[in-house]
Design a protein around this motif. Structure first.
Motif, mmCIF file in Angstrom:
data_model
loop_
_atom_site.group_PDB
_atom_site.id
_atom_site.type_symbol
_atom_site.label_atom_id
_atom_site.label_comp_id
_atom_site.label_asym_id
_atom_site.label_seq_id
_atom_site.Cartn_x
_atom_site.Cartn_y
_atom_site.Cartn_z
ATOM 1 N N LYS A 90 101.043 -73.416 -14.236
ATOM 2 C CA LYS A 90 102.248 -74.256 -14.222
ATOM 3 C C LYS A 90 103.313 -73.687 -15.150
ATOM 4 N N ASP A 91 102.943 -73.459 -16.393
ATOM 5 C CA ASP A 91 103.917 -72.904 -17.341
ATOM 6 C C ASP A 91 103.201 -72.018 -18.357
ATOM 7 N N PRO A 92 102.985 -70.759 -17.969
ATOM 8 C CA PRO A 92 102.203 -69.867 -18.832
ATOM 9 C C PRO A 92 102.797 -69.726 -20.234
ATOM 10 N N ILE A 93 104.129 -69.671 -20.313
ATOM 11 C CA ILE A 93 104.749 -69.422 -21.610
ATOM 12 C C ILE A 93 104.405 -70.552 -22.580
ATOM 13 N N LYS A 94 104.578 -71.774 -22.083
ATOM 14 C CA LYS A 94 104.335 -72.926 -22.945
ATOM 15 C C LYS A 94 102.842 -73.112 -23.229
ATOM 16 N N HIS A 95 102.040 -72.962 -22.196
ATOM 17 C CA HIS A 95 100.607 -73.173 -22.382
ATOM 18 C C HIS A 95 100.030 -72.172 -23.396
ATOM 19 N N LEU A 96 100.383 -70.923 -23.254
ATOM 20 C CA LEU A 96 99.865 -69.920 -24.182
ATOM 21 C C LEU A 96 100.347 -70.209 -25.606
ATOM 22 N N PHE A 97 101.578 -70.661 -25.706
ATOM 23 C CA PHE A 97 102.079 -71.000 -27.034
ATOM 24 C C PHE A 97 101.271 -72.142 -27.653
ATOM 25 N N ASP A 98 101.027 -73.203 -26.839
ATOM 26 C CA ASP A 98 100.272 -74.345 -27.356
ATOM 27 C C ASP A 98 98.891 -73.920 -27.845
ATOM 28 N N ILE A 99 98.241 -73.084 -27.051
ATOM 29 C CA ILE A 99 96.909 -72.605 -27.428
ATOM 30 C C ILE A 99 96.971 -71.814 -28.723
ATOM 31 N N TYR A 100 97.988 -71.001 -28.812
ATOM 32 C CA TYR A 100 98.143 -70.145 -29.985
ATOM 33 C C TYR A 100 98.304 -70.990 -31.257
ATOM 34 N N VAL A 101 99.086 -72.069 -31.121
ATOM 35 C CA VAL A 101 99.280 -72.964 -32.263
ATOM 36 C C VAL A 101 97.941 -73.603 -32.660
ATOM 37 N N LYS A 102 97.196 -74.089 -31.636
ATOM 38 C CA LYS A 102 95.920 -74.769 -31.928
ATOM 39 C C LYS A 102 94.913 -73.846 -32.591
ATOM 40 N N ILE A 103 94.776 -72.650 -32.068
ATOM 41 C CA ILE A 103 93.748 -71.753 -32.604
ATOM 42 C C ILE A 103 94.117 -71.314 -34.023
ATOM 43 N N ASN A 104 95.419 -71.234 -34.286
ATOM 44 C CA ASN A 104 95.834 -70.895 -35.648
ATOM 45 C C ASN A 104 95.482 -72.006 -36.623
ATOM 46 N N VAL A 105 95.603 -73.248 -36.160
ATOM 47 C CA VAL A 105 95.213 -74.375 -37.008
ATOM 48 C C VAL A 105 93.710 -74.287 -37.282
ATOM 49 N N ASP A 106 92.939 -74.040 -36.229
ATOM 50 C CA ASP A 106 91.488 -73.910 -36.399
ATOM 51 C C ASP A 106 91.145 -72.808 -37.398
ATOM 52 N N GLY A 158 91.389 -68.614 -28.311
ATOM 53 C CA GLY A 158 91.963 -69.941 -28.113
ATOM 54 C C GLY A 158 91.884 -70.354 -26.651
ATOM 55 N N PHE A 159 92.102 -69.412 -25.783
ATOM 56 C CA PHE A 159 92.069 -69.733 -24.357
ATOM 57 C C PHE A 159 90.665 -70.164 -23.936
ATOM 58 N N GLY A 160 89.672 -69.463 -24.494
ATOM 59 C CA GLY A 160 88.293 -69.845 -24.219
ATOM 60 C C GLY A 160 88.024 -71.291 -24.626
ATOM 61 N N LYS A 161 88.663 -71.705 -25.708
ATOM 62 C CA LYS A 161 88.399 -73.022 -26.260
ATOM 63 C C LYS A 161 89.279 -74.107 -25.619
ATOM 64 N N TYR A 162 90.560 -73.794 -25.454
ATOM 65 C CA TYR A 162 91.519 -74.838 -25.033
ATOM 66 C C TYR A 162 92.207 -74.562 -23.698
ATOM 67 N N GLY A 163 91.912 -73.430 -23.097
ATOM 68 C CA GLY A 163 92.690 -73.004 -21.930
ATOM 69 C C GLY A 163 92.463 -73.866 -20.703
ATOM 70 N N SER A 164 93.494 -73.988 -19.880
ATOM 71 C CA SER A 164 93.366 -74.687 -18.605
ATOM 72 C C SER A 164 94.061 -73.838 -17.546
ATOM 73 N N GLU A 165 93.310 -73.550 -16.511
ATOM 74 C CA GLU A 165 93.831 -72.715 -15.434
ATOM 75 C C GLU A 165 95.107 -73.338 -14.838
ATOM 76 N N ASP A 166 95.058 -74.645 -14.621
ATOM 77 C CA ASP A 166 96.212 -75.352 -14.045
ATOM 78 C C ASP A 166 97.461 -75.205 -14.903
ATOM 79 N N GLU A 167 97.258 -75.501 -16.180
ATOM 80 C CA GLU A 167 98.390 -75.435 -17.109
ATOM 81 C C GLU A 167 98.949 -74.017 -17.176
ATOM 82 N N LEU A 168 98.044 -73.063 -17.154
ATOM 83 C CA LEU A 168 98.452 -71.660 -17.258
ATOM 84 C C LEU A 168 99.355 -71.297 -16.089
#
Ligand code: ARG
Length: 578
Positions: free
Chosen positions: A198-214, A186-196
């Protein structure tokens, strides 16, 4: 010579109730032939306070003769002295009254001198405990169960420290498994260094949700995740370095949030940190003949103990949560040689922990019996304005904002507070913590933001208000106090009632070691605050002559010390202004 100087040696005692118990025990010992040491723990507060200050159930002494008769006879024979001023019997109970004025003099002096150490004791001296708590999962929400584990776990650690134990706090992160392969994809697909950053906990969660949908529409994603995780398990440096960045950044962020709650972890461990010990544990299980084959999977059969069958290795060779826990326990014992270990985990995992402890026991590890599960019930209705997915800092932020708007309602007071946002943050946290600790751990409760931020009722804000009110009276009086002030004018029933409650504090701290119920401390603090509020209405300090004002200030100082210590025990920062 001050009237107290004859008792100077007693003032050093950390627990004044015990001084009085010893005096009572000496006399009962002379009458019954039973040693004082045996008698002291039997001396308890009578069910009905009107009966006196301590009571002993004569049948417990197992003496020859009719217990009621004996209680009556002892009551007659007890000699009144400076400590014991009355003795009666109620049926087979011997009830004793202590000198309230001597208690007042000794106790206030001793609290005054002990300050922040008042209530501490040494029963755990030389013993080491590990308290594992909080233990969230990386890239997943920090749910109500984690919040409770955090609050209650911190309390369990504080209680041990107050009882003299060396205490190691440990966070066991959920940071290993196939889902981290998924996350990396998911990080490869949706990850952003800046976001990571800024708020790693939230960013990783968002990515995790997206990749699960995919993954729902693309089955190959799960295969890719599996093979990615395989590379992690094989120790592939490249994939591990990405994973450890996720882990480190998340820990950094967690540390900031925990700091707001006054919580510090000595060790950040996690499911990813136990591989070596897990293999070791697995070998031990095999050697003991505990492993069975079941359609390719490896299991331990615990049916005999009504604990079901436990899969420890799947047919594809991957290990499970329980297998990691067995390894983790072994690692912890070998690293720390703890005397006791506590797992602060929601009741949903009761079975899991029973299975774990049973397996450790079957491995004949002597320390298996020293592992304890501190269980707790569910919180319902915990959501924030933004929705149902909750993160710890969102909950704290919302508590802070709600508290802030409650404070704004009183404009005059609000204007006097130097840093209202900070105060709102601390009071907001107190609201969350006290609500959580209001009932026995195992009870479920409903998260109610409105109710918990109220200044009336059994709430955190009420307790903080009681503490800051004492601080403000002491600050405004601006008098130099010392422990030798003559307290004889302090004789009103409301003052002696507060003294009684203060005297119970050390016993309460010691008794927390049985049952570990945080509500005991909350109820104690509320009882003290209510008794104080009655006192503050009657016993003024402002514009009073010294012989009245000074003893009252000593009382309020001792009360502030004790209430402050109680609040710190549950993990709060007692406030001096609000
Ligand atoms: N990470 C787990 C969860 O969120 C809790 C870990 C509890 N501790 C343990 N040693 N199993 O459910």
């Amino acid at each position: 010579m001050s009237p107290l100087s004859r008792f100077r040696h007693l003032c050093r005692s950390r627990n004044m109730l015990e001084v009085f118990k010893l005096e009572a025990a000496k006399q009962i010992s002379a009458l019954s032939g039973i040693s004082s040491e045996t008698l002291i723990p039997m001396l308890e507060a009578p069910k009905n306070p009107e009966n006196g200050d301590m009571a002993i159930a004569i049948p417990r002494l197992k003496l020859k003769g009719n217990p009621v008769q004996l209680a009556k006879e002892f009551a007659e024979k007890i000699q009144k002295n400076e400590f014991i001023v009355g003795a009666t019997n109620a049926g087979p109970f011997l009830n004793l009254r202590i000198s309230k004025t001597l208690q007042r003099d000794l106790l206030l002096k001793s609290v005054f001198e002990q300050g922040s150490t008042y209530g501490k004791c040494e029963i755990g001296q030389g013993k080491k405990v590990i308290v594992e708590f909080s233990s969230p999962n990386i890239a997943k929400p920090f749910h109500a169960g984690h919040l409770r584990s955090t609050i209650i776990g911190n309390f369990i650690a504080n209680v041990h420290a107050a009882n003299g134990y060396e205490t190691i706090t440990m966070n066991y992160l959920g940071d290993w498994g196939k889902q981290y392969g998924l996350l990396a994809l998911g990080f490869g697909k949706y990850g952003s260094e800046d976001e990571l950053l800024k708020d790693p906990i939230k960013h990783l969660f968002d990515i995790y949700v997206k990749i699960n949908v995919d993954a729902e529409s693309d089955a190959t994603i799960h295969d890719q995740a599996r093979s990615y995780f395989k590379r992690m398990e094989d120790g592939d440096a490249e994939v591990l370095s990405l994973w450890s960045r996720f882990r480190d950044l998340s820990i950094e962020k967690y540390k900031q949030i925990y700091a707001r709650l006054n919580i510090n972890f000595d060790v950040y461990s996690g499911e990813s940190q136990v591989n070596e010990y897990m293999e070791k544990a697995y070998e031990m299980l095999e050697q003991k003949g505990l492993i069975e084959d079941s359609q390719g999977a490896k299991i331990i059969d615990l049916e005999k103990y009504k604990l079901g069958k436990v899969v420890v290795k799947k047919s594809d060779g991957t290990t499970l949560y329980i297998t990691r826990d067995i390894g983790a326990a072994l690692q912890r014992y070998e690293t720390y040689k703890f005397d006791e270990m506590y797992y602060v985990v929601a009741s949903q995992q009761d079975l899991h922990l029973k299975q774990l402890f049973k397996i450790l026991d079957l491995l004949e590890l002597g320390w298996a019996k020293k592992c304890y599960h501190i269980s707790f019930g569910m919180v319902t209705g915990m959501s924030t304005r933004k929705g149902n997915v909750v993160f710890l800092d969102d909950i704290l932020k919302e508590a802070q904002e709600t508290m802030h708007s409650v404070m704004l309602k009183n404009e005059n007071k609000y204007a006097q507070i130097e840093k209202p946002e900070e105060v709102a943050d601390l009071v907001g946290i107190s609201a969350v913590v006290v609500q959580d600790m209001s009932a026995r751990r195992i009870k479920n409760y409903e998260f109610n933001m409105e109710q918990m931020v109220s200044f009336e009722g059994d709430t955190g804000p009420y307790l903080q208000y009681a503490h800051s009110r004492l601080s403000s009276i002491i600050r405004k009086a601006d008098r130099k106090l010392d422990a030798n002030i003559d307290l004889s004018t302090l004789s009103e029933p409301c003052a002696l009632e507060v003294v009684d409650i203060l005297a119970q504090y050390p016993d309460m701290v010691k008794n927390l070691m049985q049952g570990f119920e945080p509500c005991t401390v909350v109820h104690y603090s509320l009882k003290l605050s209510r008794a104080l509020s009655a006192c503050l209405e009657q016993l003024w300090v402002m514009n009073q002559p010294d012989h009245l004002a000074l003893p009252r200030l000593v009382l309020y100082t001792a009360a502030k010390i004790t209430l402050g210590n109680a609040l710190r025990l549950v993990g709060l920062n007692p406030l001096d202004r609000m």
